[in-house]
Motif scaffolding. Structure first.
Motif, PDB file in Angstrom:
ATOM      1  N   GLN A   1      -0.288 -15.565  15.087  1.00 41.44           N
ATOM      2  CA  GLN A   1      -1.637 -15.449  15.652  1.00 41.44           C
ATOM      3  C   GLN A   1      -2.317 -14.173  15.143  1.00 41.44           C
ATOM      4  OE1 GLN A   1      -3.298 -17.503  17.572  1.00 41.44           O
ATOM      5  NE2 GLN A   1      -1.883 -18.789  18.725  1.00 41.44           N
ATOM      6  N   TRP A   2      -1.558 -13.080  15.065  1.00 42.44           N
ATOM      7  CA  TRP A   2      -2.119 -11.831  14.568  1.00 42.44           C
ATOM      8  C   TRP A   2      -2.510 -11.968  13.103  1.00 42.44           C
ATOM      9  CZ3 TRP A   2      -0.474  -8.556  10.647  1.00 42.44           C
ATOM     10  CH2 TRP A   2      -1.115  -7.311  10.587  1.00 42.44           C
ATOM     11  N   MET A   3      -1.687 -12.638  12.313  1.00 48.81           N
ATOM     12  CA  MET A   3      -2.003 -12.859  10.898  1.00 48.81           C
ATOM     13  C   MET A   3      -3.332 -13.595  10.768  1.00 48.81           C
ATOM     14  SD  MET A   3       1.753 -14.027   9.459  1.00 48.81           S
ATOM     15  CE  MET A   3       1.195 -14.327   7.767  1.00 48.81           C
ATOM     16  N   LEU A   4      -3.499 -14.654  11.535  1.00 47.47           N
ATOM     17  CA  LEU A   4      -4.717 -15.454  11.454  1.00 47.47           C
ATOM     18  C   LEU A   4      -5.944 -14.644  11.863  1.00 47.47           C
ATOM     19  CD1 LEU A   4      -3.267 -18.726  13.013  1.00 47.47           C
ATOM     20  CD2 LEU A   4      -3.990 -18.439  10.633  1.00 47.47           C
ATOM     21  N   SER A   5      -5.766 -13.761  12.841  1.00 48.67           N
ATOM     22  CA  SER A   5      -6.910 -12.983  13.334  1.00 48.67           C
ATOM     23  C   SER A   5      -7.281 -11.835  12.406  1.00 48.67           C
ATOM     24  CB  SER A   5      -6.608 -12.430  14.734  1.00 48.67           C
ATOM     25  OG  SER A   5      -5.582 -11.455  14.678  1.00 48.67           O
ATOM     26  N   THR A   6      -6.362 -11.435  11.516  1.00 45.98           N
ATOM     27  CA  THR A   6      -6.623 -10.297  10.635  1.00 45.98           C
ATOM     28  C   THR A   6      -6.773 -10.718   9.172  1.00 45.98           C
ATOM     29  OG1 THR A   6      -4.225  -9.886  10.456  1.00 45.98           O
ATOM     30  CG2 THR A   6      -5.452  -8.623  12.114  1.00 45.98           C
ATOM     31  N   GLY A   7      -6.821 -12.010   8.909  1.00 47.61           N
ATOM     32  CA  GLY A   7      -7.075 -12.479   7.547  1.00 47.61           C
ATOM     33  C   GLY A   7      -5.868 -12.534   6.650  1.00 47.61           C
ATOM     34  N   VAL A   8      -4.665 -12.437   7.210  1.00 43.01           N
ATOM     35  CA  VAL A   8      -3.442 -12.593   6.413  1.00 43.01           C
ATOM     36  C   VAL A   8      -3.039 -14.063   6.517  1.00 43.01           C
ATOM     37  CG1 VAL A   8      -1.061 -11.854   6.041  1.00 43.01           C
ATOM     38  CG2 VAL A   8      -2.757 -10.230   6.931  1.00 43.01           C
ATOM     39  N   ARG A   9      -3.271 -14.824   5.455  1.00 42.21           N
ATOM     40  CA  ARG A   9      -3.068 -16.269   5.524  1.00 42.21           C
ATOM     41  C   ARG A   9      -1.584 -16.630   5.482  1.00 42.21           C
ATOM     42  NH1 ARG A   9      -2.783 -20.737   1.987  1.00 42.21           N
ATOM     43  NH2 ARG A   9      -3.783 -22.615   2.817  1.00 42.21           N
ATOM     44  N   PRO A  10      -1.090 -17.325   6.505  1.00 39.15           N
ATOM     45  CA  PRO A  10       0.317 -17.760   6.482  1.00 39.15           C
ATOM     46  C   PRO A  10       0.547 -18.767   5.352  1.00 39.15           C
ATOM     47  CG  PRO A  10      -0.648 -17.981   8.684  1.00 39.15           C
ATOM     48  CD  PRO A  10      -1.773 -17.738   7.738  1.00 39.15           C
ATOM     49  N   ASN A  11       1.774 -18.844   4.867  1.00 36.44           N
ATOM     50  CA  ASN A  11       2.124 -19.875   3.895  1.00 36.44           C
ATOM     51  C   ASN A  11       3.198 -20.782   4.480  1.00 36.44           C
ATOM     52  OD1 ASN A  11       4.565 -18.481   3.634  1.00 36.44           O
ATOM     53  ND2 ASN A  11       3.950 -17.444   1.752  1.00 36.44           N
ATOM     54  N   VAL A  12       3.713 -21.679   3.681  1.00 33.01           N
ATOM     55  CA  VAL A  12       4.664 -22.661   4.202  1.00 33.01           C
ATOM     56  C   VAL A  12       5.951 -21.988   4.664  1.00 33.01           C
ATOM     57  CG1 VAL A  12       5.740 -23.233   1.975  1.00 33.01           C
ATOM     58  CG2 VAL A  12       5.627 -24.968   3.774  1.00 33.01           C
TER      59      VAL A  12
END
Length: 333
Positions: free
Chosen positions: A184-195
């Protein structure tokens, strides 16, 4: 290049840079045996070694599963005089930590981290990630969190590699709420998750027996607001492994049935008209229900959840990270 001019060669003597470039090209192409042969050629030619060539050798040995040889090279570099061409750089420490962890020697990887700090070699984000991966192998999520906080405090912006390493450490210890909070923190700070990020999270959910949330996450990860990441065979294999190890054979069978139906639908859509393909896509939800029925779950693959996606996510974040971790995640990087 080495061949004499009489046979069309350049009659040039390779340097350490030549051997390094050739080894890296072979490594990139997956030609590991060829890369090792190039190393042997350099040894036979008594080519003076430098750090970059030795790092490449460590990476090749790691990929080949030759952990002992990789660690022996690290020890050689560690023994070299400080400031010499063989003295380990941060990239050498990172490669050695990865080799140790992948070879089952995660304690040694953490010792290398200590060596690096003692040598006053500034770590990079990838070095932090390698150390966190060692923590994951040792199920030491608290140390992984501490490393993540140290990275933020050092002004190194977390990327998908370091975040995924943290999630893997949390997953190994069953800390699924914290793992989801990191996503959730990644998504909110622009760090795009990968597979790999989502596979690690699904592993955490699986070992915590959060089957309903795992099913939700398989669907959520594909939405644009969650990164638009498509699960692959690695993702499904990890989830099937969790199901098997938890004795959930019926759910594992249901998931496998769903994958079979998806594969059949994909094959049919490729050989059909555009309109038929669109019709097949409109029924993409049915494999989950059919899989659930095949597994005897009644309503859906992992049985239906009474919680909405939004409330489930909110619950995960509420459980989230403790105050110390939250400060690290909220730090200005």
């Amino acid at each position: 290049m080495k061949a004499p001019a009489s046979v069309g060669g350049a009659a040039l003597a390779p340097t350490v840079y030549t051997y390094t470039a050739a080894m890296r090209a072979a490594l990139s192409a997956g030609l590991l045996d060829r890369a090792l042969q190039i190393w042997e050629d350099a040894q036979a030619a008594e080519c003076p070694l430098d750090c970059r060539l030795c790092i490449t050798y460590i990476e090749v040995c790691s990929r080949k599963g030759l952990t002992d040889r990789a660690l022996a090279m690290y020890n050689t570099m560690r023994s070299a005089p400080k400031g010499s061409k063989l003295s380990p750089t941060v990239h050498a420490y990172t490669a050695a930590m990865r080799a140790a962890t992948e070879g089952g020697c995660w304690q040694m990887a953490l010792e290398m981290w200590t060596d690096m700090k003692a040598a006053n070699v500034p770590p990079t984000g990838h070095a932090f990630a390698a150390a966190m991966s060692a923590c994951a192998a040792g199920s030491n999520w608290q140390q992984a969190v501490a490393l993540f906080e140290d990275m933020c405090q050092a002004g190194i912006k977390p990327d998908v590699v370091s975040c995924t390493a943290l999630i893997s450490a949390l997953a190994a210890a069953g800390q699924w709420q914290r793992a989801e909070a990191v996503v959730q923190w990644m998504l909110s700070t622009g760090v795009r998750p990968n597979v790999r990020t989502y596979t690690a999270l699904l592993t955490a959910l699986g070992y915590a027996r959060q089957w309903d949330r795992a099913l939700e996450m398989l669907q959520l990860m594909q939405q644009s607001s969650w990164g638009g990441v498509m699960p692959n065979s690695y993702t499904y294999s990890a989830l099937l492994k969790c199901l098997g190890e938890c004795g959930e054979w019926q759910r594992a069978e249901g998931l496998f049935c769903m994958l079979e139906q998806q594969a059949l639908a994909a094959a049919a859509s490729r050989s059909s008209s555009k309109g038929t393909a669109a019709a097949a896509g409109s029924s993409s939800g049915s494999p989950w229900q059919a899989a659930g029925a095949a597994a005897g779950n009644g309503g859906g693959l992992f049985s239906s959840s009474s919680s909405s996606i939004g409330s489930a996510a909110a619950a995960g974040m509420a459980a989230g990270l403790d105050s110390g971790v939250a400060q690290g995640l909220d730090a200005e990087v």
